[in-house]
Scaffold this active site. Structure first.
Site, PDB file in Angstrom:
ATOM      1  N   GLY A  31       0.488  -1.476  -0.347  1.00 58.84           N
ATOM      2  CA  GLY A  31       0.506  -0.169   0.071  1.00 58.84           C
ATOM      3  C   GLY A  31       1.200   0.909  -0.235  1.00 58.84           C
ATOM      4  N   ASN A  75      -7.486   3.579   8.575  1.00 58.10           N
ATOM      5  CA  ASN A  75      -7.011   2.737   9.459  1.00 58.10           C
ATOM      6  C   ASN A  75      -7.311   2.439  10.659  1.00 58.10           C
ATOM      7  OD1 ASN A  75      -5.933   4.724   8.603  1.00 58.10           O
ATOM      8  ND2 ASN A  75      -4.227   3.882  10.269  1.00 58.10           N
ATOM      9  N   GLN A 121      -7.650  -0.462   3.508  1.00 60.33           N
ATOM     10  CA  GLN A 121      -8.798   0.236   4.642  1.00 60.33           C
ATOM     11  C   GLN A 121      -9.882  -1.300   4.380  1.00 60.33           C
ATOM     12  OE1 GLN A 121      -8.095  -1.592   7.309  1.00 60.33           O
ATOM     13  NE2 GLN A 121      -6.110  -0.768   7.636  1.00 60.33           N
ATOM     14  N   HIS A 177      -1.446  -7.448   2.387  1.00 62.15           N
ATOM     15  CA  HIS A 177      -1.601  -7.676   4.137  1.00 62.15           C
ATOM     16  C   HIS A 177      -3.156  -7.265   5.134  1.00 62.15           C
ATOM     17  CE1 HIS A 177       0.220  -4.568   6.480  1.00 62.15           C
ATOM     18  NE2 HIS A 177       0.197  -4.471   5.103  1.00 62.15           N
ATOM     19  N   THR A 227      11.944  -6.914 -11.861  1.00 61.04           N
ATOM     20  CA  THR A 227      11.297  -8.559 -12.366  1.00 61.04           C
ATOM     21  C   THR A 227       9.948  -8.537 -11.566  1.00 61.04           C
ATOM     22  OG1 THR A 227      13.249  -9.255 -13.005  1.00 61.04           O
ATOM     23  CG2 THR A 227      11.367 -10.490 -12.822  1.00 61.04           C
ATOM     24  N   CYS A 265       2.093   7.351  24.642  1.00 61.14           N
ATOM     25  CA  CYS A 265       3.071   7.945  25.703  1.00 61.14           C
ATOM     26  C   CYS A 265       4.688   9.153  25.123  1.00 61.14           C
ATOM     27  CB  CYS A 265       3.361   7.020  26.451  1.00 61.14           C
ATOM     28  SG  CYS A 265       3.286   8.370  28.100  1.00 61.14           S
TER      29      CYS A 265
HETATM   30  C1  LIG Z   1      -4.637   3.088   4.980  1.00 58.73           C
HETATM   31  C2  LIG Z   1      -3.761   2.559   4.670  1.00 58.73           C
HETATM   32  N1  LIG Z   1      -2.978   2.982   3.286  1.00 58.73           N
HETATM   33  C3  LIG Z   1      -1.641   3.026   3.829  1.00 58.73           C
HETATM   34  C4  LIG Z   1      -0.605   1.273   4.410  1.00 58.73           C
HETATM   35  C5  LIG Z   1       0.116   0.710   3.760  1.00 58.73           C
HETATM   36  O1  LIG Z   1       0.040  -0.448   3.397  1.00 58.73           O
HETATM   37  P1  LIG Z   1       1.587  -1.269   3.538  1.00 58.73           P
HETATM   38  O2  LIG Z   1       2.073  -1.801   4.893  1.00 58.73           O
HETATM   39  O3  LIG Z   1       1.023  -2.371   2.368  1.00 58.73           O
HETATM   40  O4  LIG Z   1       2.162  -0.669   2.590  1.00 58.73           O
HETATM   41  C6  LIG Z   1      -1.728   0.705   5.471  1.00 58.73           C
HETATM   42  C7  LIG Z   1      -1.133  -0.058   6.249  1.00 58.73           C
HETATM   43  O5  LIG Z   1      -1.495   0.041   7.603  1.00 58.73           O
HETATM   44  C8  LIG Z   1      -2.905   1.478   5.574  1.00 58.73           C
HETATM   45  O6  LIG Z   1      -3.973   1.359   6.411  1.00 58.73           O
END
Ligand SMILES: Cc1ncc(COP(=O)(O)O)c(C=O)c1O
Length: 375
Positions: free
Chosen positions: A71, A151, A179, A201, A237, A322
């Site tokens: 992502g 997220n 998400q 993931h 690749t 914290c």
């Molecule tokens: C909203 C959002 N965007 C992007 C990412 C980043 O994805 P990646 O961990 O595959 O780089 C995350 C991962 O926490 C996410 O929650």
């Protein structure tokens, strides 16, 4: 002690069907998909059928899918790739205050290169106002990037309305769907967007793979230059192994019906919390425009980090950290205007396809034990 995983927004396990699809590529099919001989044939075919599976989830053409390392890379490619491609046209980007760091940091980087970035405010539920977007767009605006779903709190943005406004102004629209993919519909044409990121993931594929949808006719500058992989948009690749994993996960994610059960368990959890703690627990995020699996709650006047530390065996996330003895709320909760004594008690529970009812009941019981003890 039963271990309970309630952190699916952080990462999901690999679905057994995804692992099974990948296994032959771990053990064989090692050819370079770009080669012209027998060793390439299976890898090349698998790469392209995986691309078709990703396109199937997003409702786009196969040639609009660019495989990435996840992502973060997809977001970086969308933002920087657009900025570098459209530099002569403009220098202004509009985004929101609640984006993931994988959007915020590329924006900060582009600001150092001369871009101007507007960070839209959100309301107390985490939603941006399409009217604010309309007001923010200028003749220099080249891109709007607004996440599909957040997220931390799960709030879903009014993407269709925002994308319509961008289109009226002939400005490209990107959404970070890391998400939302697999949890709610992510059809690029229904959303009306030009670029969309997904992360393997978060939807039961492995880490280290993702994809960027790039609408036909939209040109982006690659970040990685090299041979002409991914139609010249991302050199390197391709990994048939990872692409197959993402493809299978996307095929499974087209079926959103497991989310009904997930939503029901999330509601059971929320009702249980309200029964146990009454006014002592509040919901963070939008009550209805929210991902079906996400429950971000604040235990008012308590420390979310402390609660989690004592919540043996339960994996979840806090919304505060914290720093040198001072509680600092996450930028998302801050942007939503959550009061410090509420935000410091925030915990994000995120459920997944394999979450079971007895896990929710056990988590409720453990929370009740932990919260009965004064800090
Ligand atoms: C909203 C959002 N965007 C992007 C990412 C980043 O994805 P990646 O961990 O595959 O780089 C995350 C991962 O926490 C996410 O929650």
């Amino acid at each position: 002690m039963q271990r309970i995983y309630l952190d699916y927004n952080a990462s999901t396990p690999i679905d057994p069907a995804v692992a099974a699809a990948m296994r032959p590529f771990l053990e064989g099919h090692y050819g370079n998909p770009f080669s012209d001989h027998w060793a390439a044939t299976t890898a090349k075919a698998a790469l392209e059928s995986s691309r078709d599976q990703v396109a199937g989830l997003l409702g786009c053409h196969d040639d609009e899918v660019v495989f990435t390392s996840g992502g973060s890379e997809a977001n970086n490619l969308a933002l920087k790739g657009t900025f570098f491609a459209l530099r002569d046209k403009g220098d202004h980007i509009v985004t929101t205050r609640i984006e993931h760091p994988a959007i915020v940091e590329p924006c900060r980087f582009l600001e150092r290169l001369g871009a101007r970035v507007t960070y839209l405010l959100v309301d107390g539920t985490g939603r941006a106002d399409p009217d604010d977007l309309r007001k923010a767009i200028t003749p220099r605006t080249i891109l709007v990037s607004i996440m599909h779903a957040n997220n931390e709190v799960g709030t879903i943005q009014p993407i269709e309305d925002c994308a319509r406004i961008a289109r009226e102004h002939e400005v490209l629209f990107h959404t970070d769907a890391a998400q939302s993919a697999g949890k709610i519909a992510t059809d690029v044409n229904a959303l009306g967007i030009d670029l969309l990121s997904i992360a393997g993931h978060k939807l039961y594929a492995p880490k280290g793979v993702g994809a960027l949808f790039v609408r036909r006719g939209v040109s982006i500058e690659p970040l990685v230059h090299g041979a002409g992989h991914e139609s010249g948009r991302r050199a390197g690749t391709e990994s048939a192994l990872l692409a197959v994993g993402l493809g299978k996960a996307c095929e499974l994610a087209r079926n959103l019906s497991p989310m009904d059960g997930v939503r029901a368990l999330r509601e059971r959890f929320w009702q249980g919390l309200q029964r146990q703690f009454g006014d002592g627990v509040v919901l963070n995020g939008h009550p209805t425009h929210r991902l079906p699996n996400t429950l971000n709650v604040s235990f008012v006047g308590r420390s979310g980090a402390e609660i989690l530390a004592r919540l043996d065996g339960v994996a979840a996330s806090t919304g505060s950290a914290c720093h040198s003895g001072r509680i600092e709320l996450s930028p998302v909760l801050q942007a939503m205007g959550v009061a410090p004594q509420v935000g410091m008690g925030a915990i994000r529970f995120s459920l997944g396809r394999s979450t079971a009812r007895d896990e929710i009941d056990a988590a409720l019981e453990r929370l009740s034990d932990v919260l009965a003890v004064a800090e």
